[in-house]
Write a protein that holds these residues in place. Structure first.
Motif, short mmCIF file in Angstrom:
data_model
loop_
_atom_site.label_atom_id
_atom_site.label_comp_id
_atom_site.label_asym_id
_atom_site.label_seq_id
_atom_site.Cartn_x
_atom_site.Cartn_y
_atom_site.Cartn_z
N PHE A 171 54.18 50.26 68.97
CA PHE A 171 53.86 48.98 68.75
C PHE A 171 55.11 48.18 68.30
CE2 PHE A 171 54.71 49.59 64.07
CZ PHE A 171 54.02 50.80 63.80
N LEU A 172 56.07 49.09 68.01
CA LEU A 172 57.38 48.23 67.58
C LEU A 172 58.24 48.08 68.73
CD1 LEU A 172 58.57 47.72 64.79
CD2 LEU A 172 59.97 49.62 65.04
N ILE B 15 56.38 44.92 70.40
CA ILE B 15 56.85 43.71 69.44
C ILE B 15 58.21 43.23 69.95
CG2 ILE B 15 57.43 42.67 67.16
CD1 ILE B 15 55.22 44.46 66.07
N ILE C 175 57.94 41.59 73.24
CA ILE C 175 57.53 40.36 73.37
C ILE C 175 58.46 39.44 72.90
CG2 ILE C 175 55.91 38.91 71.93
CD1 ILE C 175 53.84 40.92 72.21
N PHE C 176 59.25 39.75 71.70
CA PHE C 176 60.32 38.83 71.09
C PHE C 176 61.32 38.67 72.11
CE2 PHE C 176 64.23 38.21 68.59
CZ PHE C 176 63.57 36.92 67.63
N VAL D 202 48.74 44.58 70.30
CA VAL D 202 49.83 43.99 70.14
C VAL D 202 49.55 42.84 71.42
CG1 VAL D 202 52.17 43.86 70.43
CG2 VAL D 202 51.40 45.68 69.47
N PHE E 121 49.55 49.45 61.09
CA PHE E 121 49.68 48.49 62.01
C PHE E 121 48.45 47.86 62.42
CE2 PHE E 121 50.49 46.72 66.03
CZ PHE E 121 51.13 45.73 65.73
N ILE F 213 55.22 45.29 59.08
CA ILE F 213 55.56 45.16 60.54
C ILE F 213 54.11 44.26 60.98
CG2 ILE F 213 55.90 45.76 62.74
CD1 ILE F 213 57.12 48.26 61.37
N PHE G 121 54.26 40.34 62.46
CA PHE G 121 54.15 40.14 63.77
C PHE G 121 53.44 38.75 64.40
CE2 PHE G 121 51.04 41.15 67.55
CZ PHE G 121 51.86 40.86 68.34
N ILE H 220 56.28 36.18 64.37
CA ILE H 220 57.36 36.26 65.29
C ILE H 220 57.43 34.95 66.25
CG2 ILE H 220 56.35 37.58 67.35
CD1 ILE H 220 58.77 39.56 66.82
N THR I 167 59.43 41.33 60.76
CA THR I 167 58.92 42.46 61.42
C THR I 167 60.36 43.25 61.61
OG1 THR I 167 57.60 40.71 62.61
CG2 THR I 167 57.87 42.92 63.60
#
Lengths: 324, 306
Positions: free
Chosen positions: A144-145, A148, A151-152, A267, B243, B259, B263, B266, B274
């Motif tokens: 999931f990190l 993310i 996505i960022f 996510v 999560f 996190i 999220f 973000i 995050t």
């Protein structure tokens, strides 16, 4: 061989029954189907009548027998929230998940095979060391990190790729596919990378270690002595025999990827089975939850059994002792 | 005590530890992280559980060195106006606690089952190992997700969140016992036929005594190796569950739930909520994995090839 297949199939049927039993216990213990169906504005007598009609007053084992019979016919009960058969809900969401898994398996195959082979034949090269180093970092970053982060970087900062949903899909005989539109393919990129990120280092390491083992064997030395071209030895002689264990492990890992689709789909708000499962948890839709569990259980068992049988077909040593 | 220390300093384990810079650095980082999480109430600048000091007006303040940063919030604040650094320290405390607790639980369960399975053999052995195979083929994360989902539906969200820490320890511990059971069984099978076990059996000791006093100590080095990796796995599983909203609640966040809560923000540019917990989580898992790798190379036990 026939006996081996029969043994494996009987075993997997037994496992499926156990899964169904656990699922049924959950369904039996939590959630009241009568309340979910009629709401709270119905009198006690009518409830009792409905209970009798639905067979909820029968003994436990009779109800379980009925559940098994229905499940075998593909009836996993009604989703309380959607008011539709649970299997129908799951099957409607399955294409999204399957396409996601396909895309990330493709990524894994494309990247792990060349990387693994290279790391095996040139173990001291800086690139191999770099890959081995990054692979342990890769294993340590949760899916999931990674998702993310992708996505960022690519959606929020660079604004190149979409961050959620499946985009435009085409309906082919009930299968909503994102493969046929450019928009759908673009939407597949980030989730695909995210999902493959956890398996990729694993596969690179696996291919590397298996290939290095094969390269030490006598027939490879003999091939060198014959003066064959290096490319021919590596790809035709060595890699072919590396594939066998990789395929087995790979088959099992594909099943395990289903668990990670839950994280990836959350996510990216990907409308697949994992996303549906979490929604079912939030809505306390016990029926759908149990149906998902049984469905995924059957999927795992089928994948594992098929992989075992293929392995047994290719490698006669395991037929008796079982896969190590 | 002094002699034990001297013996340890002369041992091969310590010798190879000193010579491996990766191991030394990761061990120091790990000790620093664990120390910080143990001392979180003393060293963190704010108390994230003390609602009296939290001001919602302080929400989403960026880190100190950015525009709009506040000196009293080094890494900025989260969506509820809590100091991010303090919340992270408290969160890591919970993550580490659950990680170690879960590994302890699965070690006890797995060692017990592995010992029985390996020593007794026969029908019991094949039944237990088949169970382990089946559970492993489902992937531990899947088992943990489904079990926690069922618990959450069964107990209701409020009650689940109250009991989250012990429940998560049990769930993750339960999901991963087969790893231990297989490893222990494999080494028990190796030890069982050795002469000292025969001697103990001839001396008339009970099976339980032989298992625990004689065989168990000789199976511990592979257990030690997988334990390090298992702690990393347990921390990852906890983060994943949190999560997904199936773990620690946002009011008492672990790194995973931090996190998760960051999220959504973000997209509005508040990346730090995050980013920093994520970095901390990766660092924690990475150093444990590196230590595990080193330990495996040094002790080099015959690990069960799964």
């Amino acid at each position: 061989m026939f006996a081996f297949i029969v043994k494996r199939v009987v075993q997997s049927i037994f496992v499926m029954i156990v899964i169904a039993f656990i699922g049924f216990c959950i369904k039996h213990q939590i959630g009241d189907p009568v309340r979910d169906i009629v709401g709270i504005s119905v009198s006690a007598e009518e409830r009792e009548a409905l209970r009798e009609e639905l067979g909820l007053n029968d003994p436990f084992m009779i109800q379980f027998g009925r559940f098994l019979k229905n499940a075998a016919q593909g009836d996993l009960g009604l989703s309380y929230f959607f008011k539709k058969p649970a299997l129908e809900v799951i099957l409607a969401k399955a294409p999204a998940t399957i396409e996601l898994v396909l895309v990330s398996s493709l990524f894994i195959i494309i990247f792990s095979i060349p990387a693994g082979i290279f790391a095996a034949i040139r173990p001291r090269h800086w690139f191999s060391r770099f890959m081995m180093g990054t692979s342990i970092v890769g294993v340590s970053i949760p899916v999931f990190l990674t998702a993310i982060l992708l996505i960022f970087v690519f959606s929020v900062e660079l604004n190149w790729l979409p961050s959620y949903g499946r985009g435009e899909t085409v309906n082919i005989g009930g299968w909503q596919t994102g493969f046929l539109t450019i928009d759908g393919l673009i939407h597949l990129i980030l989730p695909g990378i995210a999902l493959s990120s956890i398996m990729l280092p694993l596969f690179i390491r696996l291919i590397r270690s298996e290939m290095m083992e094969v390269l030490e064997t006598d027939y490879i030395k003999y091939a060198w002595a014959k003066g064959l071209k290096p490319g021919r030895i590596w790809l035709l002689h060595a890699f072919k025999n590396t594939l066998l264990p990789v395929i087995t492990v790979g088959g099992v890992q594909l099943g395990i990827m289903i668990a990670y689709t839950i994280l990836t789909e959350t996510v990216f708000q990907w409308q697949g089975m994992g996303f549906m499962f979490l929604e079912a948890v939030e809505r306390s839709d016990t029926s759908l939850l149990v149906a998902y569990m049984v469905f995924v259980g059957v999927l795992f068992v089928v994948v594992n059994t098929v992989v075992d049988i293929i392995y047994g077909l290719v490698n006669p040593m395991v037929r008796i002792t079982g896969r190590k | 005590m002094k002699r034990a220390l001297r013996r340890f300093r002369a041992s091969y384990l310590f010798f190879s530890f000193k010579r491996d810079p990766v191991a030394v650095v990761s061990f120091s980082i790990l000790m620093a992280l664990v120390g910080c999480s143990l001392l979180a109430p003393l060293i963190s600048p704010h108390d994230p559980y003390d609602t009296a000091t939290i001001d919602i007006m302080n929400a989403e303040i960026p880190p100190m060195w950015m525009d709009g940063g506040d000196k009293s919030f080094f890494l900025g604040t989260d969506i509820q106006g809590r100091d991010l650094l303090s919340t992270m320290l408290y969160g890591m405390r919970i993550s580490v606690l659950i990680g170690i607790g879960a590994v302890f639980m699965q070690a006890v369960l797995g060692i017990l089952i592995g010992l029985i399975s390996g020593y007794v053999g026969g029908r019991i052995d094949s039944l237990l190992m088949r169970m382990a195979d089946v559970q492993l083929s489902f992937s531990t994360l899947m088992v943990a997700i489904i079990v926690s989902a069922v618990f959450q539906v069964a107990f209701g969200v409020g009650k689940y969140e109250d009991m989250a820490v012990p429940l998560l320890i049990v769930i993750i511990g339960f999901a991963e016992w087969p790893q231990y059971a297989r490893t222990v069984r494999a080494s028990v099978l190796g030890e069982k036929s050795k002469e000292y076990v025969e001697a103990a059996r001839v001396s008339g000791f009970s099976a339980i005594r032989i298992m625990i006093r004689h065989i168990l100590p000789n199976t511990l080095s592979p257990v030690l190796v997988i334990s390090t990796v298992q702690v990393a796995n347990a921390v990852m599983s906890e983060a994943a569950l949190s999560f997904l909203g199936l773990g620690m609640p946002v009011t008492k966040p672990s790194l995973g739930s931090l996190i998760n809560s960051g999220f959504e923000y973000i997209f509005s540019g508040s990346w730090w909520i995050t980013f920093f917990p994520g970095i901390l989580l990766v660092l924690l898992v990475l150093v444990i994995n590196l230590l595990g790798d080193w330990l495996r190379d040094v002790l080099n036990p015959k690990l069960y090839k799964g």
